[in-house]
Design an enzyme around this catalytic site. Structure first.
Site, mmCIF file in Angstrom:
data_model
loop_
_atom_site.group_PDB
_atom_site.id
_atom_site.type_symbol
_atom_site.label_atom_id
_atom_site.label_comp_id
_atom_site.label_asym_id
_atom_site.label_seq_id
_atom_site.Cartn_x
_atom_site.Cartn_y
_atom_site.Cartn_z
ATOM 1 N N LYS A 264 10.516 7.189 -4.733
ATOM 2 C CA LYS A 264 9.161 6.739 -4.382
ATOM 3 C C LYS A 264 8.174 7.375 -5.347
ATOM 4 C CE LYS A 264 5.544 7.683 -0.955
ATOM 5 N NZ LYS A 264 5.225 8.385 0.303
ATOM 6 N N LYS A 276 -6.700 8.260 4.793
ATOM 7 C CA LYS A 276 -6.369 9.602 5.260
ATOM 8 C C LYS A 276 -7.641 10.423 5.455
ATOM 9 C CE LYS A 276 -2.015 9.880 2.637
ATOM 10 N NZ LYS A 276 -1.068 10.137 3.740
ATOM 11 N N ASP A 287 2.578 12.680 -4.075
ATOM 12 C CA ASP A 287 3.315 11.704 -3.275
ATOM 13 C C ASP A 287 4.317 10.914 -4.113
ATOM 14 O OD1 ASP A 287 3.835 10.784 -0.719
ATOM 15 O OD2 ASP A 287 2.427 9.116 -0.841
ATOM 16 N N ASP A 346 -1.044 3.237 5.366
ATOM 17 C CA ASP A 346 -0.615 4.571 4.931
ATOM 18 C C ASP A 346 0.892 4.765 5.092
ATOM 19 O OD1 ASP A 346 -1.003 7.086 3.847
ATOM 20 O OD2 ASP A 346 -1.414 8.031 5.776
ATOM 21 N N GLU A 348 3.108 3.362 3.274
ATOM 22 C CA GLU A 348 3.291 2.533 2.076
ATOM 23 C C GLU A 348 4.541 2.855 1.273
ATOM 24 O OE1 GLU A 348 2.573 6.138 0.272
ATOM 25 O OE2 GLU A 348 1.553 5.326 2.025
ATOM 26 N N ARG A 350 7.614 3.324 2.073
ATOM 27 C CA ARG A 350 8.789 2.513 2.430
ATOM 28 C C ARG A 350 8.684 1.103 1.866
ATOM 29 N NH1 ARG A 350 7.395 3.815 8.514
ATOM 30 N NH2 ARG A 350 6.618 5.605 7.340
#
EC number: 3.4.11.1
Length: 498
Positions: A264, A276, A287, A346, A348, A350
């Site tokens: 990811k 967020k 992330d 949020d 996202e 996956r």
């Protein structure tokens, strides 16, 4: 500024000033190398005064008296040396690296009385030094005390004394490849988001071509042609275009199925329209820790010439709120043809992974797929930042991963999957929804991904607690940890190289 080391190995070393680091077994009277480095036995008096018992990773710093062959002696305790494992040697190397300051050279004696520290121990010790020495200071403008007038770090020449020099040198070549891969992953996670967007990240992966990795980069147009509506839906709120990067290392037999790693790569995650809270949002530059780990792993496999065919696929997007951003309530069609109702923008990661997983499986037909993702806050609630969550449809793969985690101390805890959890992501309006609600969040995220792997052996590593901001230790003093590189290299080395 970080310390840099030039590491070599020798059976003996001529001492003439500088620093000597001696390891001390709690069960022995004298440290390793004491006869040459401390002929006056100043250690005995210093240890008595300081009540030094050689507890693991404890240290005693001694200014050598006039006439000594070295200027300074540092003794590091090993605890009971007969019980040391590979990770303990890494930690000892890290402890030594932390204490090397303001010197030009250092001799390190690791051959403990009664415990022969062979080539493997020496190479592990050196790897620990390299990992501990790392710091991310690219954007600091003030020079450190050890830097020259141009800000360049003067390397410390380190000689590790070991009875098995040939084995140490050979194994250290692989250790350097591992260190470089971990450091690449750390650098990527630590980079600020204004510098590292999807295009810039893809360029970093492209640089692996110099090691023999084949790299393809798919643009938005190419992904749209393939039907990657889930990944592209996440990206549509950002002015920065998404990328899908495919890295291939062909070190195995020509017709041997590859092993596949998928990461990811959300280079910055605001949460999108489901935005967020502001507090702590700066950490969402990390992330993309899964993509960073996959890129670092591919570097390591290529640099050490791993005898395996390996695929690394990373989906790179930025999740931003915008007039064109994805909305809660939208329904997107993934590359698999399955439709997804967006409940929370949020959730996202996956969406990025499901298209990357399907693409990898469909194109390469791998032996297995392992995806890494900073996927859920729920895994932090469950496991904290000491272990990553492991979800798998294959017991053998899960057991191999768990074993590799124990060797590298990048530990995993297996979490459940099941039909009852899978029902939690059923949607009234589409084939599935992208979140199952508040409860069992890390499990329902894994169930979502499982719908895109078919019958291929697969594991999902939720590294939200371990890729960034994890507990600092002897081999990592960085916000971005590089978690996963050593783990997966160990998995490949022990189970899949021809």
């Amino acid at each position: 500024m970080s310390v840099k080391f030039e590491i070599s190995f020798a059976k003996t070393v001529r001492l003439n000033g500088g620093l000597a680091i001696l390891l001390k077994d709690a069960d022995s009277e004298s440290p390793a190398g004491a006869a040459g480095a401390d002929p006056a036995n100043v250690f005995a008096k210093a240890a008595r005064i300081a009540r030094f018992t050689a507890k693991g990773l404890s240290s005693l710093d001694i200014v050598a008296p006039e006439g000594s062959p070295v200027d300074r002696i540092i003794v590091i305790g090993t605890g009971r040396a007969k019980e040391l494992n590979a990770h303990d040697w890494l930690k000892l190397g890290g402890a030594a690296a932390a204490r090397i300051r303001n010197v030009e050279k250092a001799a390190i004696f690791i051959d403990l009385p009664g415990v022969q520290a062979g080539g493997k121990a020496a190479a592990d010790f050196a790897l620990g030094m390299l990992l501990r020495a790392y710091s991310f200071d690219t954007y600091k403008t003030k020079k450190g005390d050890d830097d020259d007038k141009n800000g360049a770090q003067k390397p410390v020449k380190v000689t590790i004394v070991t009875p098995d020099v040939a084995a140490a040198k050979k194994l250290f070549a692989a250790s350097e490849a591992i260190a470089d891969g971990v450091i690449l992953a750390r650098d990527l996670v630590n980079e600020p988001p204004n510098v590292l967007g999807p295009v810039e990240f893809a360029a970093k992966a492209k640089a692996l071509e110099k090691l023999g990795v084949e790299v393809e980069i798919l643009t938005e147009r190419e992904m749209r042609r393939l039907g990657m509506g889930a990944l592209l839906g996440v990206a549509q709120g950002s002015v920065r275009p998404p990328r899908l990067v495919i890295m291939q290392w062909k070190g195995g037999k020509a017709k041997e199925k590859p092993v596949a790693f998928i990461g990811k790569g959300v280079v910055f995650d605001t949460g999108g329209i489901s935005i967020k809270p502001a507090a702590g949002m700066e950490d969402m530059k990390g992330d993309m820790g899964g993509a960073a780990a996959v890129t670092g792993l591919m570097h390591t496999l290529a640099a050490r010439g791993a005898k395996v065919n390996a695929i690394g696929v990373i989906g790179l997007v930025e999740n931003m709120p915008d007039g064109n951003a994805q909305r809660p309530g939208d329904i997107v069609t993934s590359m698999s043809g399955q439709t997804i109702e967006i409940i929370n923008t949020d959730a996202e990661g996956r969406l990025v992974l499901c298209d990357a997983l399907w693409y990898t499986n469909d194109r390469f037909k791998p032996q297995f797929m392992i995806n890494l993702a900073t996927l859920t806050g729920a895994i932090l609630v469950a496991l904290g930042n000491l272990q990553a969550g492991l979800f798998s449809n294959d017991d053998q793969l899960a057991n191999q991963l768990t074993a590799a985690g124990l060797v590298t101390n990048e530990r995993l805890w297996r979490m459940p999957l099941g039909k009852d959890y899978d029902k939690m992501i059923d949607s009234k309006f589409a084939d599935m929804k992208n979140t199952g609600g508040r409860y069992a969040g890390s499990i329902t995220a894994a169930q979502f991904l499982k719908r895109f792997v078919q019958e291929t052996p697969w594991a999902h590593l939720d590294i939200a607690g371990t890729a960034m901001g994890s507990t600092l230790d002897e081999i990592n003093q960085s916000w971005g940890s590089g978690f996963g590189v050593r783990l997966l290299d160990e998995l490949v080395r022990e189970n899949y190289e021809s």
